[in-house]
Design a protein around this motif. Structure first.
Motif, PDB file in Angstrom:
ATOM      1  N   ILE A   9      25.157 -22.428 -35.854  1.00 39.27           N
ATOM      2  CA  ILE A   9      25.495 -21.388 -36.817  1.00 39.27           C
ATOM      3  C   ILE A   9      24.559 -21.498 -38.015  1.00 39.27           C
ATOM      4  O   ILE A   9      24.465 -22.548 -38.646  1.00 39.27           O
ATOM      5  N   LEU A  10      23.880 -20.406 -38.304  1.00 43.37           N
ATOM      6  CA  LEU A  10      22.895 -20.390 -39.379  1.00 43.37           C
ATOM      7  C   LEU A  10      23.416 -19.728 -40.648  1.00 43.37           C
ATOM      8  O   LEU A  10      22.935 -20.021 -41.746  1.00 43.37           O
ATOM      9  N   ASP A  11      24.387 -18.822 -40.500  1.00 43.01           N
ATOM     10  CA  ASP A  11      24.867 -18.090 -41.667  1.00 43.01           C
ATOM     11  C   ASP A  11      26.244 -17.514 -41.370  1.00 43.01           C
ATOM     12  O   ASP A  11      26.611 -17.296 -40.203  1.00 43.01           O
ATOM     13  N   THR A  12      27.018 -17.292 -42.414  1.00 43.09           N
ATOM     14  CA  THR A  12      28.308 -16.606 -42.335  1.00 43.09           C
ATOM     15  C   THR A  12      28.183 -15.313 -43.128  1.00 43.09           C
ATOM     16  O   THR A  12      27.931 -15.351 -44.338  1.00 43.09           O
ATOM     17  N   LEU A  13      28.320 -14.166 -42.445  1.00 43.63           N
ATOM     18  CA  LEU A  13      28.056 -12.881 -43.090  1.00 43.63           C
ATOM     19  C   LEU A  13      29.284 -12.272 -43.746  1.00 43.63           C
ATOM     20  O   LEU A  13      29.153 -11.435 -44.638  1.00 43.63           O
ATOM     21  N   THR A  14      30.481 -12.636 -43.273  1.00 44.91           N
ATOM     22  CA  THR A  14      31.714 -12.136 -43.893  1.00 44.91           C
ATOM     23  C   THR A  14      32.663 -13.307 -44.114  1.00 44.91           C
ATOM     24  O   THR A  14      32.705 -14.240 -43.315  1.00 44.91           O
ATOM     25  N   ASN A  15      33.425 -13.231 -45.174  1.00 40.09           N
ATOM     26  CA  ASN A  15      34.434 -14.267 -45.427  1.00 40.09           C
ATOM     27  C   ASN A  15      35.639 -13.712 -46.180  1.00 40.09           C
ATOM     28  O   ASN A  15      36.372 -14.452 -46.813  1.00 40.09           O
ATOM     29  N   SER A  16      35.822 -12.379 -46.113  1.00 43.98           N
ATOM     30  CA  SER A  16      36.964 -11.771 -46.798  1.00 43.98           C
ATOM     31  C   SER A  16      38.207 -11.905 -45.927  1.00 43.98           C
ATOM     32  O   SER A  16      38.108 -12.027 -44.704  1.00 43.98           O
ATOM     33  N   PRO A  17      39.400 -11.898 -46.531  1.00 48.47           N
ATOM     34  CA  PRO A  17      40.629 -11.957 -45.726  1.00 48.47           C
ATOM     35  C   PRO A  17      40.728 -10.753 -44.799  1.00 48.47           C
ATOM     36  O   PRO A  17      40.350  -9.640 -45.161  1.00 48.47           O
ATOM     37  N   GLY A  18      41.206 -10.983 -43.579  1.00 44.40           N
ATOM     38  CA  GLY A  18      41.373  -9.885 -42.637  1.00 44.40           C
ATOM     39  C   GLY A  18      40.310  -9.857 -41.556  1.00 44.40           C
ATOM     40  O   GLY A  18      39.383 -10.667 -41.520  1.00 44.40           O
ATOM     41  N   TYR A  19      40.450  -8.888 -40.690  1.00 37.18           N
ATOM     42  CA  TYR A  19      39.628  -8.714 -39.489  1.00 37.18           C
ATOM     43  C   TYR A  19      38.242  -8.203 -39.857  1.00 37.18           C
ATOM     44  O   TYR A  19      38.098  -7.146 -40.480  1.00 37.18           O
ATOM     45  N   ASP A  20      37.202  -8.944 -39.494  1.00 42.21           N
ATOM     46  CA  ASP A  20      35.805  -8.502 -39.575  1.00 42.21           C
ATOM     47  C   ASP A  20      35.180  -8.781 -38.218  1.00 42.21           C
ATOM     48  O   ASP A  20      34.992  -9.953 -37.859  1.00 42.21           O
ATOM     49  N   ALA A  21      34.851  -7.737 -37.475  1.00 43.25           N
ATOM     50  CA  ALA A  21      34.379  -7.935 -36.101  1.00 43.25           C
ATOM     51  C   ALA A  21      33.649  -6.674 -35.636  1.00 43.25           C
ATOM     52  O   ALA A  21      33.413  -5.749 -36.408  1.00 43.25           O
ATOM     53  N   GLU A  22      33.281  -6.680 -34.357  1.00 47.89           N
ATOM     54  CA  GLU A  22      32.638  -5.546 -33.684  1.00 47.89           C
ATOM     55  C   GLU A  22      31.294  -5.158 -34.300  1.00 47.89           C
ATOM     56  O   GLU A  22      30.980  -3.978 -34.447  1.00 47.89           O
ATOM     57  N   PRO A  23      30.449  -6.136 -34.685  1.00 51.50           N
ATOM     58  CA  PRO A  23      29.167  -5.773 -35.294  1.00 51.50           C
ATOM     59  C   PRO A  23      28.121  -5.368 -34.259  1.00 51.50           C
ATOM     60  O   PRO A  23      28.041  -5.924 -33.173  1.00 51.50           O
ATOM     61  N   THR A  24      27.311  -4.385 -34.607  1.00 51.55           N
ATOM     62  CA  THR A  24      26.100  -4.060 -33.855  1.00 51.55           C
ATOM     63  C   THR A  24      24.972  -3.825 -34.861  1.00 51.55           C
ATOM     64  O   THR A  24      25.221  -3.581 -36.044  1.00 51.55           O
TER      65      THR A  24
ATOM     66  N   GLU B 258      38.483   0.193 -40.721  1.00 51.21           N
ATOM     67  CA  GLU B 258      37.414   1.109 -41.105  1.00 51.21           C
ATOM     68  C   GLU B 258      36.048   0.552 -40.748  1.00 51.21           C
ATOM     69  O   GLU B 258      35.882  -0.660 -40.563  1.00 51.21           O
ATOM     70  N   LEU B 259      35.059   1.433 -40.666  1.00 51.29           N
ATOM     71  CA  LEU B 259      33.672   1.024 -40.447  1.00 51.29           C
ATOM     72  C   LEU B 259      33.013   0.675 -41.781  1.00 51.29           C
ATOM     73  O   LEU B 259      33.213   1.356 -42.789  1.00 51.29           O
ATOM     74  N   TRP B 260      32.231  -0.390 -41.739  1.00 52.65           N
ATOM     75  CA  TRP B 260      31.442  -0.832 -42.878  1.00 52.65           C
ATOM     76  C   TRP B 260      30.012  -1.087 -42.414  1.00 52.65           C
ATOM     77  O   TRP B 260      29.778  -1.366 -41.229  1.00 52.65           O
ATOM     78  N   THR B 261      29.063  -1.015 -43.318  1.00 47.41           N
ATOM     79  CA  THR B 261      27.687  -1.419 -43.033  1.00 47.41           C
ATOM     80  C   THR B 261      27.288  -2.520 -44.004  1.00 47.41           C
ATOM     81  O   THR B 261      27.871  -2.677 -45.084  1.00 47.41           O
ATOM     82  N   MET B 262      26.289  -3.296 -43.603  1.00 50.09           N
ATOM     83  CA  MET B 262      25.729  -4.331 -44.477  1.00 50.09           C
ATOM     84  C   MET B 262      24.298  -4.623 -44.048  1.00 50.09           C
ATOM     85  O   MET B 262      23.872  -4.262 -42.938  1.00 50.09           O
ATOM     86  N   ASN B 263      23.556  -5.282 -44.928  1.00 52.44           N
ATOM     87  CA  ASN B 263      22.221  -5.745 -44.578  1.00 52.44           C
ATOM     88  C   ASN B 263      22.325  -6.933 -43.623  1.00 52.44           C
ATOM     89  O   ASN B 263      23.396  -7.514 -43.436  1.00 52.44           O
ATOM     90  N   LEU B 264      21.203  -7.329 -43.041  1.00 53.71           N
ATOM     91  CA  LEU B 264      21.206  -8.409 -42.060  1.00 53.71           C
ATOM     92  C   LEU B 264      21.652  -9.737 -42.645  1.00 53.71           C
ATOM     93  O   LEU B 264      22.124 -10.610 -41.911  1.00 53.71           O
ATOM     94  N   ASP B 265      21.522  -9.899 -43.956  1.00 56.55           N
ATOM     95  CA  ASP B 265      21.941 -11.148 -44.594  1.00 56.55           C
ATOM     96  C   ASP B 265      23.372 -11.071 -45.138  1.00 56.55           C
ATOM     97  O   ASP B 265      23.829 -11.984 -45.819  1.00 56.55           O
TER      98      ASP B 265
ATOM     99  N   VAL C 292      26.484  -2.561 -38.551  1.00 64.99           N
ATOM    100  CA  VAL C 292      27.741  -1.847 -38.719  1.00 64.99           C
ATOM    101  C   VAL C 292      28.843  -2.694 -38.100  1.00 64.99           C
ATOM    102  O   VAL C 292      28.626  -3.353 -37.081  1.00 64.99           O
ATOM    103  N   PHE C 293      30.024  -2.717 -38.726  1.00 66.75           N
ATOM    104  CA  PHE C 293      31.116  -3.522 -38.221  1.00 66.75           C
ATOM    105  C   PHE C 293      32.440  -2.895 -38.622  1.00 66.75           C
ATOM    106  O   PHE C 293      32.490  -1.962 -39.441  1.00 66.75           O
ATOM    107  N   THR C 294      33.529  -3.409 -38.040  1.00 68.78           N
ATOM    108  CA  THR C 294      34.875  -2.937 -38.360  1.00 68.78           C
ATOM    109  C   THR C 294      35.584  -3.982 -39.201  1.00 68.78           C
ATOM    110  O   THR C 294      35.499  -5.178 -38.924  1.00 68.78           O
ATOM    111  N   SER C 295      36.290  -3.524 -40.240  1.00 73.25           N
ATOM    112  CA  SER C 295      36.983  -4.432 -41.133  1.00 73.25           C
ATOM    113  C   SER C 295      38.313  -3.836 -41.582  1.00 73.25           C
ATOM    114  O   SER C 295      38.453  -2.612 -41.684  1.00 73.25           O
ATOM    115  N   THR C 296      39.274  -4.724 -41.861  1.00 74.92           N
ATOM    116  CA  THR C 296      40.562  -4.307 -42.428  1.00 74.92           C
ATOM    117  C   THR C 296      40.640  -4.593 -43.923  1.00 74.92           C
ATOM    118  O   THR C 296      41.712  -4.475 -44.516  1.00 74.92           O
TER     119      THR C 296
END
Length: 229
Positions: free
Chosen positions: A145-160, A179-186, A169-173
């Motif tokens: 594991i090189l990095d952790t991209l999310t650490n907020s409470p709740g479901y963060d998954a389904e990234p492409t 809902e759908l969210w986007t983020m940079n690669l880091d 793009v990923f799904t988060s609660t």
């Protein structure tokens, strides 16, 4: 249907199995890659030579979904266990190659516990559990594991990853609904992009990276809304 072709000297017999359903006219040259367990969410590397996927096949000594990858042209997954990239702890899902094909992203519950989380009952058929411990990680092809991209409470998954190699793009609660969210690669610049009540997930970027296609449910009646919630 099975057919057999023999060399003229009858010293060898090659069995060819037609995997298409009867009446199927749009698929050809089908090659079965796995045989055992549930194998899903398989996605190509950027150079199309590899694929990464999740499996719970007990023949590979896992107790719930873990992340594996393989060389599409050369590796034989039916007879050999592929390289596992997840930690073996928790449950994982939704892996995807990052640009350069030397790293992947995937979702895992292992920060919430080393054991596989309990699965929901199947009384109403197949159910996808929305584990609160799912977060999104970056790993190399040795499983580090090189990095952790999310650490907020709740479901963060389904990234492409966008074909442009600039966005995830990923799904988060985190905002109270799936809902759908986007983020940079880091993991920076996390933005919510959907807001309608109901599930939004399984998103992919268009080839030019400018649009998203995704699954959604939109409960309308009071009964549907109550059942969804």
């Amino acid at each position: 249907a099975n057919t057999a072709e023999s060399e003229t000297d009858s010293t060898a017999v090659e069995e060819v199995v037609d995997l298409a359903y009867e009446g199927e006219s749009h698929l050809a040259n089908i090659r079965q890659l796995t045989n055992g367990g549930d194998n899903a969410e398989a996605y190509f590397s950027f150079d199309n030579s590899m694929a990464v996927f999740q499996s719970n096949y007990d023949g590979w000594e896992v107790e719930c979904d873990q992340i594996f990858y393989f060389n599409i042209a050369e590796d034989d997954l039916i007879n050999n266990r592929p390289k596992m990239l997840s930690t073996g702890m928790g449950r994982t899902t939704c892996s995807y190659f990052l640009p350069g094909d030397s790293t992947i992203i995937y979702s895992s519950t292992h920060m919430g516990g080393e054991a596989c989380p309990p699965e929901p009952g199947r009384e109403e058929g197949y159910v996808w559990p929305i584990y609160e411990d799912f977060d999104i990680f970056v790993a190399d092809l040795e499983g580090n594991i090189l990095d952790t991209l999310t650490n907020s409470p709740g479901y963060d998954a389904e990234p492409t990853v966008s074909p442009n190699g600039d966005k995830i793009v990923f799904t988060s609660t985190r905002s109270g609904d799936l809902e759908l969210w986007t983020m940079n690669l880091d993991g920076s610049d996390q933005k919510q992009v959907t807001s309608g009540l109901g599930y939004d997930g399984g998103a992919f970027f268009s080839p030019d990276g400018s649009k998203l296609v995704f699954r959604a449910s939109r409960p309308q009646t009071e009964e549907e809304i109550a059942e969804y919630k």
